[in-house]
Motif scaffolding. Structure first.
Motif, PDB file in Angstrom:
ATOM      1  N   ALA A 166       0.812  -1.221   0.000  1.00  4.75           N
ATOM      2  CA  ALA A 166       0.000   0.000   0.000  1.00  4.75           C
ATOM      3  C   ALA A 166       0.841   1.265   0.000  1.00  4.75           C
ATOM      4  N   SER A 167       2.015   1.215   0.626  1.00  2.00           N
ATOM      5  CA  SER A 167       2.768   2.459   0.830  1.00  2.00           C
ATOM      6  C   SER A 167       4.161   2.456   0.218  1.00  2.00           C
ATOM      7  N   GLY A 168       4.619   1.318  -0.306  1.00  2.00           N
ATOM      8  CA  GLY A 168       5.978   1.240  -0.815  1.00  2.00           C
ATOM      9  C   GLY A 168       6.101   1.704  -2.256  1.00  2.00           C
ATOM     10  N   THR A 169       7.209   1.329  -2.879  1.00  2.00           N
ATOM     11  CA  THR A 169       7.467   1.694  -4.271  1.00  2.00           C
ATOM     12  C   THR A 169       6.367   1.137  -5.166  1.00  2.00           C
ATOM     13  N   GLN A 170       5.790   1.989  -6.003  1.00  2.00           N
ATOM     14  CA  GLN A 170       4.595   1.607  -6.749  1.00  2.00           C
ATOM     15  C   GLN A 170       4.816   0.401  -7.652  1.00  2.00           C
ATOM     16  N   TYR A 171       5.933   0.354  -8.372  1.00  2.00           N
ATOM     17  CA  TYR A 171       6.087  -0.736  -9.323  1.00  2.00           C
ATOM     18  C   TYR A 171       6.482  -2.055  -8.644  1.00  2.00           C
ATOM     19  N   LEU A 172       6.663  -2.029  -7.314  1.00  2.00           N
ATOM     20  CA  LEU A 172       6.892  -3.263  -6.567  1.00  2.00           C
ATOM     21  C   LEU A 172       5.615  -3.782  -5.925  1.00  2.00           C
ATOM     22  N   THR A 173       4.522  -3.040  -6.091  1.00  2.00           N
ATOM     23  CA  THR A 173       3.261  -3.395  -5.439  1.00  2.00           C
ATOM     24  C   THR A 173       2.813  -4.809  -5.780  1.00  2.00           C
ATOM     25  N   ASP A 174       2.876  -5.165  -7.058  1.00  2.00           N
ATOM     26  CA  ASP A 174       2.406  -6.492  -7.474  1.00  2.00           C
ATOM     27  C   ASP A 174       3.195  -7.601  -6.787  1.00  2.00           C
ATOM     28  N   GLN A 175       4.491  -7.391  -6.633  1.00  2.32           N
ATOM     29  CA  GLN A 175       5.299  -8.420  -5.984  1.00  2.32           C
ATOM     30  C   GLN A 175       4.954  -8.553  -4.504  1.00  2.32           C
ATOM     31  N   PHE A 176       4.723  -7.418  -3.849  1.00  2.00           N
ATOM     32  CA  PHE A 176       4.321  -7.476  -2.441  1.00  2.00           C
ATOM     33  C   PHE A 176       2.968  -8.174  -2.300  1.00  2.00           C
ATOM     34  N   GLU A 177       2.037  -7.853  -3.180  1.00  2.00           N
ATOM     35  CA  GLU A 177       0.707  -8.465  -3.109  1.00  2.00           C
ATOM     36  C   GLU A 177       0.783  -9.964  -3.368  1.00  2.00           C
ATOM     37  N   ARG A 178       1.598 -10.358  -4.343  1.00  2.00           N
ATOM     38  CA  ARG A 178       1.756 -11.781  -4.630  1.00  2.00           C
ATOM     39  C   ARG A 178       2.310 -12.521  -3.414  1.00  2.00           C
ATOM     40  N   ALA A 179       3.316 -11.926  -2.778  1.00  2.00           N
ATOM     41  CA  ALA A 179       3.928 -12.565  -1.617  1.00  2.00           C
ATOM     42  C   ALA A 179       2.938 -12.657  -0.458  1.00  2.00           C
ATOM     43  N   ALA A 180       2.146 -11.596  -0.251  1.00  2.00           N
ATOM     44  CA  ALA A 180       1.151 -11.613   0.820  1.00  2.00           C
ATOM     45  C   ALA A 180       0.104 -12.689   0.566  1.00  2.00           C
ATOM     46  N   THR A 181      -0.320 -12.822  -0.682  1.00  2.00           N
ATOM     47  CA  THR A 181      -1.299 -13.851  -1.039  1.00  2.00           C
ATOM     48  C   THR A 181      -0.743 -15.245  -0.772  1.00  2.00           C
ATOM     49  N   GLU A 182       0.512 -15.451  -1.117  1.00  2.00           N
ATOM     50  CA  GLU A 182       1.138 -16.755  -0.886  1.00  2.00           C
ATOM     51  C   GLU A 182       1.169 -17.091   0.600  1.00  2.00           C
ATOM     52  N   LEU A 183       1.494 -16.094   1.426  1.00  2.00           N
ATOM     53  CA  LEU A 183       1.555 -16.354   2.863  1.00  2.00           C
ATOM     54  C   LEU A 183       0.166 -16.535   3.465  1.00  2.00           C
ATOM     55  N   ARG A 184      -0.821 -15.791   2.965  1.00  2.00           N
ATOM     56  CA  ARG A 184      -2.190 -15.985   3.463  1.00  2.00           C
ATOM     57  C   ARG A 184      -2.675 -17.403   3.165  1.00  2.00           C
ATOM     58  N   THR A 185      -2.310 -17.911   1.983  1.00  2.00           N
ATOM     59  CA  THR A 185      -2.684 -19.283   1.637  1.00  2.00           C
ATOM     60  C   THR A 185      -2.037 -20.274   2.589  1.00  2.00           C
ATOM     61  N   GLU A 186      -0.771 -20.050   2.903  1.00  2.00           N
ATOM     62  CA  GLU A 186      -0.084 -20.923   3.846  1.00  2.00           C
ATOM     63  C   GLU A 186      -0.736 -20.856   5.225  1.00  2.00           C
ATOM     64  N   LEU A 187      -1.147 -19.651   5.643  1.00  2.00           N
ATOM     65  CA  LEU A 187      -1.779 -19.472   6.948  1.00  2.00           C
ATOM     66  C   LEU A 187      -3.114 -20.206   7.001  1.00  2.00           C
ATOM     67  N   ASP A 188      -3.891 -20.104   5.934  1.00  2.00           N
ATOM     68  CA  ASP A 188      -5.188 -20.780   5.881  1.00  2.00           C
ATOM     69  C   ASP A 188      -5.007 -22.298   5.913  1.00  2.00           C
ATOM     70  N   GLU A 189      -4.005 -22.783   5.203  1.00  2.00           N
ATOM     71  CA  GLU A 189      -3.751 -24.225   5.199  1.00  2.00           C
ATOM     72  C   GLU A 189      -3.325 -24.707   6.573  1.00  2.00           C
ATOM     73  N   GLY A 190      -2.557 -23.868   7.271  1.00  2.00           N
ATOM     74  CA  GLY A 190      -2.136 -24.216   8.608  1.00  2.00           C
ATOM     75  C   GLY A 190      -3.300 -24.289   9.577  1.00  2.00           C
ATOM     76  N   ARG A 191      -4.240 -23.352   9.441  1.00  2.00           N
ATOM     77  CA  ARG A 191      -5.412 -23.343  10.324  1.00  2.00           C
ATOM     78  C   ARG A 191      -6.314 -24.514  10.035  1.00  2.00           C
ATOM     79  N   SER A 192      -6.488 -24.864   8.754  1.00  2.00           N
ATOM     80  CA  SER A 192      -7.367 -25.972   8.396  1.00  2.00           C
ATOM     81  C   SER A 192      -6.804 -27.305   8.852  1.00  2.00           C
ATOM     82  N   ALA A 193      -5.488 -27.348   9.049  1.00  2.00           N
ATOM     83  CA  ALA A 193      -4.845 -28.592   9.479  1.00  2.00           C
ATOM     84  C   ALA A 193      -4.950 -28.793  10.981  1.00  2.00           C
ATOM     85  N   GLU A 194      -5.384 -27.761  11.723  1.00  2.00           N
ATOM     86  CA  GLU A 194      -5.479 -27.864  13.181  1.00  2.00           C
ATOM     87  C   GLU A 194      -6.623 -28.785  13.602  1.00  2.00           C
TER      88      GLU A 194
END
Length: 274
Positions: A246-274
């Motif tokens: 949201a606040s960093g270098t504009q042309y790096l936004t897509d990479q930050f969003e992609r990385a956040a999405t990847e980690l959210r998926t990992e977090l959801d998988e971790g919760r579903s495995a509990e």
């Protein structure tokens, strides 16, 4: 470890290949050394440039201190690789091993301690390799990387030439090899923050800095995932990445969003495995 002309052509443009041939023919390689598969050299251009290539990796994993910002490798790297096609430098690894084998343990320890006492970079890698506690926080690592931007071109705000981030990538790799993923994540995060905040200073070698950023971001995500998908570290990392998107270098936004999405998926998988 065979280096062929065809392999060199694959990592550069035709024009750069020809310039590399010219540089080699003109004798612009001032020094060249090899230990195992790593070749280091000094090549004379508009000034003296340090070059490093790994003959054992795909694409030769090259680095040069010149400001080249085009596709593929620069002419200095090409000149060094073409030199290796003609005549690979003598491997000094055996000589190094022989010297180590012939040195008394106490003498070797004294030498190593003297070196580590004055070289912070090596000292950090030593601590990382042998399990000592992390000695620098993310903020301290970040400050050291920021200083490299400031020192590269002290008379101007902008940075025209590449910066060698190898010491931090090597440190992170030491931690990863020891299974200390949280410590490695801290190093990668420091790189991500510094590169993001200093990207507006870059006025040349954009490809070099973009590749360093992508490498650091990928390393950060991988190490956070490796810590524990159920841990608070993942939630904290997602928040960090979303804030940067949201606040960093504009042309790096897509990479930050992609990385956040990847980690959210990992977090959801971790919760579903509990």
């Amino acid at each position: 470890m065979d280096v062929t002309e065809e392999a060199v052509r694959e990592i550069c443009t035709d024009a750069v290949f020809e310039r590399g041939e010219t540089y080699l023919a003109e004798g612009r390689i001032r020094e060249i050394h090899r230990v195992d598969d790593t070749v280091t050299a000094i090549v004379s251009g508009s000034r003296q440039y340090d070059v490093r290539v790994d003959l054992a990796t795909e694409g030769f994993d090259s680095w040069c201190g010149c400001p080249y910002d085009g596709p593929g490798a620069c002419k200095h790297v090409v000149a060094v690789l073409l030199r290796c096609v003609e005549d690979v430098p003598l491997d000094e690894g055996d000589r190094l091993d022989a010297a180590l084998d012939g040195t008394e343990p106490d003498d070797l320890r004294a030498f190593l301690r003297d070196v580590l006492a004055t070289d912070v970079t090596l000292r950090e890698r030593f601590f990382a390799r042998f399990g000592e506690p992390v000695t620098r926080s993310v903020d301290e690592l970040r400050a050291a990387i920021d200083r490299r931007f400031e020192e590269t071109n002290p008379d101007y705000y902008v940075v025209f030439e590449p910066i060698d981030f190898a010491e931090w990538f090597n440190l992170a790799n030491e931690y990863r090899e020891e299974g200390r993923n949280a410590a490695a994540a801290g190093v990668y995060r420091a790189l991500v923050e510094s590169l993001d905040d200093n990207m507006d200073r870059v006025d040349g070698a954009y490809d070099h800095f973009s590749q360093a950023f992508s490498r650091a971001l990928d390393g950060y995500v991988a190490c956070v995932v490796a810590t524990d998908r159920k841990a608070n570290a993942v939630t904290d990392a997602v928040s960090f990445l979303e804030e940067r998107a949201a606040s960093g270098t504009q042309y790096l936004t897509d990479q930050f969003e992609r990385a956040a999405t990847e980690l959210r998926t990992e977090l959801d998988e971790g919760r579903s495995a509990e």
